[in-house]
Enzyme design. Structure first.
Site: not given
Length: 506
Positions: A171, A379
């Site tokens: 992730h 991110d």
């Protein structure tokens, strides 16, 4: 090892629920916060499967069991707690996962720490997760391992249960090899991930970084996002994660949300323009960069605090880690300085909230915000950006989005920015505040089309379908030598390694 009864098993660091003990001693469970749980919850509700993860409690028997280790059913999902001692939480989770891997995988924004005892704890806990998963999975089951805390589980699981179909999804970003190579246990981590049949990433650049690391550190050739190891074919590619966008869209349309939107805007001093930032309190999120840009706009007189307010929601995160406590102090000092310089009684320039907000309140905040600021320095995806878009059925609002998020690959109609470029960030904030309704609607329509069509269900189904297609047949593949361009790429990587070694000798 004896097979379990579940054909689909998700393995994650945390269970999707937190254990809550009431004053009278009764125990209940509530849905956990966090992007992974938010993304996976609708998928697990639709599947008759098991979820293996840590409950959040510590078991002082050293992870050998106890009341918190008993499997149970909640919300239609079979939950299997993996017990951790307080020492393991400190060394495996706060230590290796978030003191070593997290900063290393986020471009070393903060310096990673390398401790052998942290690594030993990481290995031990990953082994316990693999054992618990092997006990739950039926013969030939599909197992989906989630995220950087469990990178050794695929290989450990395959060793115990070679009958399983194993997927892994990362992730967070996967770093370039020049950064990943700093990890003393880089080979072991790669071997762990190579136990999976399919390794998924948020961006294609992350998948390519992983494949390059396999070439450099393990001498494996890759072709068309695949490589061969141990007689098996392993595929690494991008599957950008999303949200339950239809649910968010519906929530934002409710009468209750509409009423709360009006209340929020009144409380913030309507008709003031509202800038909004929503983040976990983490050094990767660029909160200080956002505050710096906004503070300078106020100091320059380009933004009037009587007309504009910045709402910053900073969800508490890893508060036992010293660097996170220091970041909180820095942010709150900056907010205090901005409000001291530019706020007035009852009208702060920055409205700062350091606590979690319920989903309903977040939908109202998204609807109330004229501009959403996502200024992450690095991110994997950033689901907040997608939640904002899903909430804007009115086709109003402007998204200012860091180009260093995975979301930037998809949400191209946002105003994309390098958050390190403070001057450019200030320009785009002003552009967003001044943008006309027609331009807002044009951009938001395109953004909503992408987010509503590519939701979390599609993300999960595409990953699982790819995993099934990749492993159909089940027979081992012959190891074929790399040909042509692959031989050239592999030779170039090895030559680069040799040059790097020579430089170190000098």
């Amino acid at each position: 090892m004896r097979a379990g009864e579940y054909d689909f098993v998700v393995v994650a660091n945390r269970l999707p629920v937190d254990r809550v003990v009431a004053p009278d001693g009764s125990v209940s469970w509530r849905t956990s916060p966090g992007g992974l749980v938010t993304a996976m919850e609708p998928v697990m509700r639709a599947a008759d499967g098991a979820w293996v993860g840590w409950s959040g409690d510590t078991d002082e028997t050293g992870g050998e069991g106890g009341d918190t280790a008993a499997p149970f059913d909640e919300g239609g999902v079979h939950l299997v707690p993996v017990p951790l001692s307080s020492a393991e939480v400190e060394e495996y989770y706060e230590g290796f996962s978030n003191g070593t891997l997290w900063p290393l995988y986020h471009d070393v924004i903060a310096a990673p720490e390398f401790h052998r005892d942290w690594w030993d704890a990481y290995v031990a806990v990953n082994r316990r997760f693999a054992q618990a998963t092997a006990a739950q999975a039926a013969e030939g089951a599909t197992v989906w391992v989630q995220d950087y805390q469990l990178q050794l589980v695929p290989a450990m699981l395959r060793e115990r249960r070679p009958d399983l179909r194993i997927g892994f999804f990362n992730h967070i970003p996967f770093p370039p090899y020049e950064l990943f190579a700093q990890l003393p246990w880089r080979g072991q981590v790669l071997d762990g991930l190579l136990g999976a049949d399919l390794v998924g990433f948020q961006r294609m650049s992350d998948a390519n970084n992983f494949l390059r690391a396999c070439r450099r550190a393990r001498g494996l050739a890759s072709r068309r996002q695949e490589l061969v190891t141990g007689g098996r074919r392993v595929r690494a590619t991008a599957f950008p994660i999303s949200i339950d966008s239809g649910s968010f869209d519906a929530l934002a349309r409710t009468e209750r949300t509409e009423g709360r939107v009006a209340e929020v805007r009144f409380e913030l001093g309507a008709p003031r323009k509202v800038l909004l930032g929503v983040d976990r309190l983490d050094y990767t999120k660029g909160i200080t960069h956002r505050l710096k840009a906004y503070g300078e706009l106020l100091a320059d007189g380009a933004v009037d605090p009587e007309d504009t307010v910045l709402v910053q929601v900073a969800t508490p995160s890893r508060e036992r880690v010293a660097s996170y406590r220091a970041l909180r102090d820095e942010i709150e000092l900056t907010v205090g300085r901005i409000n001291g310089d530019h706020g007035t009684i009852g009208r702060p320039a920055v409205q700062y909230l350091h606590h979690s907000q319920p989903r309903e309140e977040m939908a109202a905040l998204y609807r109330a915000a004229d501009v959403m600021l996502v200024t992450a320095l690095r991110d994997g995806m950033n689901l907040v950006a997608k939640e904002y878009v899903a909430s804007r059925h009115d086709e109003r609002g402007v998204l200012v989005l860091s180009e260093f998020t995975g979301a930037a690959d998809e949400l191209t109609q946002a105003l994309l920015v390098n958050p390190h470029d403070i001057n450019r960030l200030k320009e785009l904030i002003l552009q967003a505040l001044a943008m006309g309704e027609k331009e807002q609607a044009r951009r938001m329509r395109a953004l909503r089309r992408r987010v509503l069509e590519h939701d979390v269900t599609r993300w999960a189904s595409e990953f699982l379908r790819s995993l099934e297609q990749l492993t159909d047949g089940g027979s081992p593949v012959a190891v074929e030598p790399a040909a042509g361009a692959e031989r050239t790429a592999l030779a170039a990587d090895r030559a680069a390694d040799a040059v790097g070694a020579a430089e170190l000798v000098r």
